[in-house]
Scaffold this motif. Structure first.
Motif, short mmCIF file in Angstrom:
data_model
loop_
_atom_site.label_atom_id
_atom_site.label_comp_id
_atom_site.label_asym_id
_atom_site.label_seq_id
_atom_site.Cartn_x
_atom_site.Cartn_y
_atom_site.Cartn_z
N THR A 35 17.64 6.70 -10.93
CA THR A 35 16.98 6.08 -10.71
C THR A 35 15.57 6.08 -9.67
OG1 THR A 35 18.58 4.67 -9.80
CG2 THR A 35 16.18 3.89 -9.34
N PRO A 36 14.27 5.96 -10.94
CA PRO A 36 12.83 6.17 -10.43
C PRO A 36 12.64 5.40 -8.94
CG PRO A 36 12.97 5.25 -12.56
CD PRO A 36 14.37 5.10 -12.14
N LEU A 37 11.16 6.71 -8.46
CA LEU A 37 11.02 5.82 -7.42
C LEU A 37 10.10 4.79 -7.35
CD1 LEU A 37 10.22 8.88 -4.95
CD2 LEU A 37 12.30 7.38 -4.87
N VAL A 38 9.22 4.94 -9.04
CA VAL A 38 8.38 3.99 -9.22
C VAL A 38 8.67 2.21 -10.00
CG1 VAL A 38 8.70 4.44 -11.76
CG2 VAL A 38 6.27 2.78 -10.77
N SER A 39 9.75 2.58 -9.99
CA SER A 39 10.89 1.17 -9.94
C SER A 39 11.28 0.13 -8.90
CB SER A 39 11.76 1.46 -11.01
OG SER A 39 13.49 2.22 -11.07
N LEU A 40 11.42 0.93 -7.43
CA LEU A 40 11.84 1.24 -6.85
C LEU A 40 10.47 0.63 -5.76
CD1 LEU A 40 13.96 3.11 -5.17
CD2 LEU A 40 14.66 1.87 -6.67
N ALA A 41 9.48 1.31 -6.18
CA ALA A 41 8.19 0.92 -5.80
C ALA A 41 7.75 -1.02 -6.43
CB ALA A 41 6.86 2.08 -6.42
N MET B 119 0.98 -1.27 -0.21
CA MET B 119 -0.10 0.47 -0.21
C MET B 119 1.07 0.67 0.01
SD MET B 119 -2.82 -1.32 -0.32
CE MET B 119 -4.27 0.12 0.45
N GLN B 120 2.10 1.06 1.36
CA GLN B 120 2.92 2.33 0.67
C GLN B 120 4.06 2.61 -0.46
OE1 GLN B 120 3.89 4.15 3.36
NE2 GLN B 120 1.93 3.36 3.75
N GLN B 121 3.43 1.50 -1.44
CA GLN B 121 4.96 1.87 -2.87
C GLN B 121 2.98 2.99 -3.69
OE1 GLN B 121 7.81 1.06 -2.69
NE2 GLN B 121 6.59 0.37 -0.40
N LEU B 122 1.72 2.41 -3.10
CA LEU B 122 1.13 3.85 -4.20
C LEU B 122 1.79 5.03 -4.96
CD1 LEU B 122 -2.38 2.46 -3.10
CD2 LEU B 122 -1.15 1.23 -4.77
N LYS B 123 2.18 5.33 -3.37
CA LYS B 123 2.50 6.50 -3.30
C LYS B 123 3.90 6.59 -4.79
CE LYS B 123 5.79 9.84 -1.47
NZ LYS B 123 7.68 10.30 -0.46
N GLY B 124 4.74 5.92 -4.93
CA GLY B 124 6.30 5.63 -6.40
C GLY B 124 5.58 5.21 -7.42
N VAL B 125 3.70 4.61 -7.41
CA VAL B 125 3.00 3.54 -8.28
C VAL B 125 2.31 4.76 -9.25
CG1 VAL B 125 1.80 2.02 -9.75
CG2 VAL B 125 3.55 1.23 -8.10
N LEU B 126 1.78 5.73 -8.45
CA LEU B 126 1.02 7.05 -8.77
C LEU B 126 0.98 8.17 -9.10
CD1 LEU B 126 -1.98 5.72 -6.62
CD2 LEU B 126 -1.95 4.81 -9.04
N GLY B 127 2.60 8.14 -8.29
CA GLY B 127 3.71 9.75 -8.47
C GLY B 127 3.01 10.82 -7.76
N PHE B 128 2.91 10.71 -6.11
CA PHE B 128 2.50 10.96 -5.23
C PHE B 128 3.63 12.29 -4.83
CE2 PHE B 128 -1.39 8.17 -4.53
CZ PHE B 128 -2.52 9.63 -4.61
N TRP C 178 -0.57 9.27 -14.75
CA TRP C 178 -1.47 7.82 -15.52
C TRP C 178 0.43 7.50 -16.72
CZ3 TRP C 178 1.23 7.80 -20.40
CH2 TRP C 178 1.42 9.03 -21.07
N GLU C 179 1.54 8.55 -16.39
CA GLU C 179 2.60 8.16 -16.77
C GLU C 179 3.56 7.37 -15.78
OE1 GLU C 179 1.83 10.95 -16.24
OE2 GLU C 179 2.85 12.68 -17.71
N SER C 180 3.10 7.67 -14.68
CA SER C 180 3.81 6.74 -13.21
C SER C 180 3.44 5.59 -13.24
CB SER C 180 3.83 7.80 -11.83
OG SER C 180 4.94 6.67 -10.76
N VAL C 181 2.05 5.36 -13.33
CA VAL C 181 1.61 4.19 -13.64
C VAL C 181 2.05 3.37 -14.33
CG1 VAL C 181 -1.11 3.27 -13.79
CG2 VAL C 181 -0.66 5.34 -11.82
N LEU C 182 2.09 3.70 -15.74
CA LEU C 182 1.94 2.92 -16.77
C LEU C 182 3.29 2.33 -16.81
CD1 LEU C 182 1.22 2.41 -19.51
CD2 LEU C 182 3.27 3.62 -20.46
N VAL C 183 4.70 3.01 -16.54
CA VAL C 183 5.58 2.72 -16.33
C VAL C 183 6.06 1.39 -14.95
CG1 VAL C 183 8.03 3.56 -15.33
CG2 VAL C 183 7.13 4.64 -17.09
N GLY C 184 5.10 2.06 -13.65
CA GLY C 184 4.91 0.83 -13.02
C GLY C 184 4.35 -0.22 -13.63
N VAL C 185 3.18 -0.41 -13.58
CA VAL C 185 2.34 -1.61 -14.58
C VAL C 185 4.00 -3.27 -14.97
CG1 VAL C 185 0.76 -2.85 -16.34
CG2 VAL C 185 0.55 -1.11 -13.94
N CYS C 186 4.70 -1.59 -16.24
CA CYS C 186 5.13 -2.46 -16.87
C CYS C 186 6.30 -3.09 -15.98
CB CYS C 186 5.99 -1.01 -17.89
SG CYS C 186 4.69 -1.25 -19.70
#
Length: 645
Positions: free
Chosen positions: A422-428, A209-218, A243-251
């Motif tokens: 390093t993107p936070l979304v990749s760490l998430a 749940m905490q990783q939603l910060k990185g995935v959603l780009g907060f 949406w850009e962060s979400v797309l990268v995170g899902v990939c």
């Protein structure tokens, strides 16, 4: 119930039976010392020292506390090749995990790299496990963040916040070393596998749940960890989703799961999921640099300081205003870290038919946390993910940790700045996939099928963590475990025994319904220590059995003459327990029912002799076995019937 008529035994069997040993040849001091040894040294680790000279004993003692001195002289080039491959493999995993978990703890990312440099060197010297790989873990990172964050803000006082982490690691290390030296590993056993399963599953959920910060780009996120608060924040700030962060995170998440699938299908490609997190970090960094990710809502780690761990011993905080929270954080996180690390080490050792000493592991964990706290490291333990990769990579000794440390040293000296983008979304994504693996659905289902109370304990930890906080979840689950242990102690099982036809064996009539009772006798097996906590219950249970058996005997036109107590399962007894036996004896004496003892253990028999209970019962009514007691009672009954007019 069907009654069994035993044939009359020969008189010689009674007169020539083996006498029960009722006297303890050891002194009270020797018995106390033996009890202490069994409590704190059940494995008798120093048993070989008494056969060695002074110098040899000293060397063996040093080798016991420094296991590296034991395996290093036998180290070979073949083992080094295996450890080299394993060390490099876990180093590639340590880089992204270190950065990710440091971010999870709200610490500078480079601190996560420091953790994989100094502590592994110390563990390589003191660690007894040949399979464990050490590093930081998500659960402890989040736990410490919530506990220390309640005292000091990571954003307002980042340096103080970081130094408190190092100080908590120091306290944890002292605590772990003390447990190991004084052989107090028994305390860690109060964290049952059910508790750990539920706690780790719940922690995995809140970490995800905490990783939603990185995935959603907060840019900013709630400081609360419970699921309800996090979901409320996420859905009340939908305008901030990128949406850009979400797309990268899902990939990235899809890529990591694909790598795990490849390993599952082709086991020899174990290294694919091991290097996948590093590939995500590298590819994510290159992508963020090329497209200027910050401008599109893809936040990056930021500058990473190049260089080895700075000395932090002078920055440890022992001021009284921080002491309570640091001691609490150190103890709780230390218990959790020890439970996970030792459990992982033992699990992997079993696969190689090896054994590890839990108390030596405590000393090793403690030493690496104490020394690590002096060199800018926070709490370190043996994470399952990294240790499993180390095992799959073919590690032979703890040298794989040393090789990982050397690799991390090179990264800190030369490559650390390269991870700035390093993107936070990749760490998430890395953390999310790792945490999903910690949710053990199959084990929870297994608990439900095998032991419902264990399942309740597991679920108490799980729901306590996700709906309240980690401390509440852990404490509720441990509390239920302790209550269960107390119930087992306070409500011991006493069962009625019957004879298996055609044999001299006596077994529980509920487990073996074909067992038959002996006329005029009630045989009860006491299967636990008898002391103040269960003495009253044991008395009531025995008397209820007596009343029930008398009722059955009266219906059959018979009388109950003997109560045979099989005391083989009574490992110890206290004064209250002896008092209970005396009360039962006097109660039955008024009913003209004789008490007979079978197979009392030496420690119990010694106390019964000193309390003059054996004198009350009569030494001639104490037997080695239930069968012998039944034969004697039957003979005595037949004899009394012959004498009666």
């Amino acid at each position: 119930m069907e009654m069994l008529e035993l044939p009359q035994q020969q008189q010689q069997q009674r007169h020539h039976r083996i006498k029960v040993n009722l006297t303890n040849s050891r002194s009270s001091l020797a018995s106390f010392g033996c009890d202490l040894k069994e409590t704190f040294l059940p494995d008798d680790p120093f048993r070989d020292l008494k056969h060695q000279s002074g110098c040899g004993a000293a060397c063996s003692l040093v080798k016991y506390f420094v296991p590296m001195l034991e395996w290093a002289p036998r180290y070979t080039l073949g083992k080094f090749r295996s450890d080299l491959l394993a060390g490099i493999t876990i180093a590639t995993l340590a880089i992204p995990q270190g950065i990710s978990y440091a971010r999870l703890a709200n610490l500078p990312p480079v601190v996560g790299l420091y953790v994989s440099f100094v502590p592994p060197l110390i563990y390589g010297i003191f660690g007894s496990s040949m399979n464990l790989a050490v590093g930081n873990v998500a659960a402890v990172s989040l736990l410490l963040s919530s506990m220390i964050g309640s005292e000091v803000s990571a954003s307002e006082s980042p340096d103080l916040y970081m130094y408190l982490f190092f100080t908590a690691a120091f306290f944890t290390g002292v605590f772990e070393v003390a447990l190991g030296i004084f052989r107090l590993g028994i305390l860690v056993d109060f964290l049952s596998r059910s508790t750990i399963t539920g706690f780790m599953g719940g922690t995995a959920i809140i970490v995800i749940m905490q990783q939603l910060k990185g995935v959603l780009g907060f840019k900013h996120f709630t400081t609360k960890t419970d699921v309800v608060s996090v979901l409320h924040f996420v859905f009340s700030h939908t305008s901030e989703w990128r949406w850009e962060s979400v797309l990268v995170g899902v990939c990235f998440i899809g890529f990591l799961f694909l790598c795990k699938y490849v390993k599952a299908k082709v086991p020899r490609l174990f290294w694919v999921p091991a290097i996948a997190p590093l590939l995500v970090v590298v590819l994510g960094g290159v992508f963020a640099y090329l497209v200027h990710g910050e401008e599109h809502g893809i936040h990056i780690v930021g500058p990473l300081k190049k260089g080895l761990n700075p000395i932090s011993i002078t920055h440890l905080k022992f001021q009284s205003k921080y002491l309570s929270v640091l001691l609490k954080a150190g103890l709780v996180s230390g218990f959790l870290a020890l439970s996970e690390g030792i459990a992982v080490g033992r699990s992997l050792a079993m696969l190689k038919n090896e054994q590890i000493d839990g108390n030596k592991e405590m000393i090793a964990f403690g030493m690496m946390n104490i020394v690590g706290s002096w060199f800018s490291c926070y709490l370190t333990t043996g994470p399952f993910s990294k240790s499993a990769v180390n095992f799959d990579a073919g590690c032979k000794t703890a040298m794989s940790n040393v090789i990982m440390s050397i690799c991390m040293m090179l990264v800190l000296l030369f490559l650390a700045p390269l991870f700035e983008y390093t993107p936070l979304v990749s760490l998430a994504a890395i953390i999310t996939v790792a945490m999903i693996g910690l949710i053990e659905y199959e084990k929870a289902h297994h608990l439900f099928k095998v032991d419902k109370f264990d399942f309740v304990i597991c679920m108490a930890a799980f729901f306590g963590v996700i709906f309240f906080n980690m401390i509440i979840g852990l404490m509720v689950s441990v509390g239920l475990s302790v209550i269960r242990a107390l119930l087992y102690v306070a409500r011991p099982n006493t069962c009625k025994l019957g004879n298996i036809a055609g044999t001299d064996m006596f077994r529980d009539i509920e487990q073996y319904p074909d067992c038959v009772g002996i006329p005029n006798m009630l045989i009860l097996k006491m299967s636990s220590p008898v002391y103040y906590a269960n003495a009253s219950y044991s008395r009531e249970r025995i008397l209820r059995w007596i009343e029930k058996e008398e009722s059955i005997a009266n219906k059959n036109g018979e009388e109950l003459h003997y109560l045979i107590l099989d005391m083989g399962g009574v490992t110890t007894i206290d004064n209250t327990g002896i008092g209970m036996l005396i009360e039962v004896y006097r109660n039955l004496e008024r009913r003209h029912i004789r008490v007979v003892l079978a197979n009392p253990r030496l420690q119990v028999a010694d106390k019964l002799v000193l309390a003059k209970y054996i004198e009350m019962v009569g030494e001639e009514w104490v037997f080695l076995s239930v069968n012998e007691a039944v034969s004697a009672c039957h003979f005595s009954l037949q004899e009394s019937m012959t004498i009666a007019p």
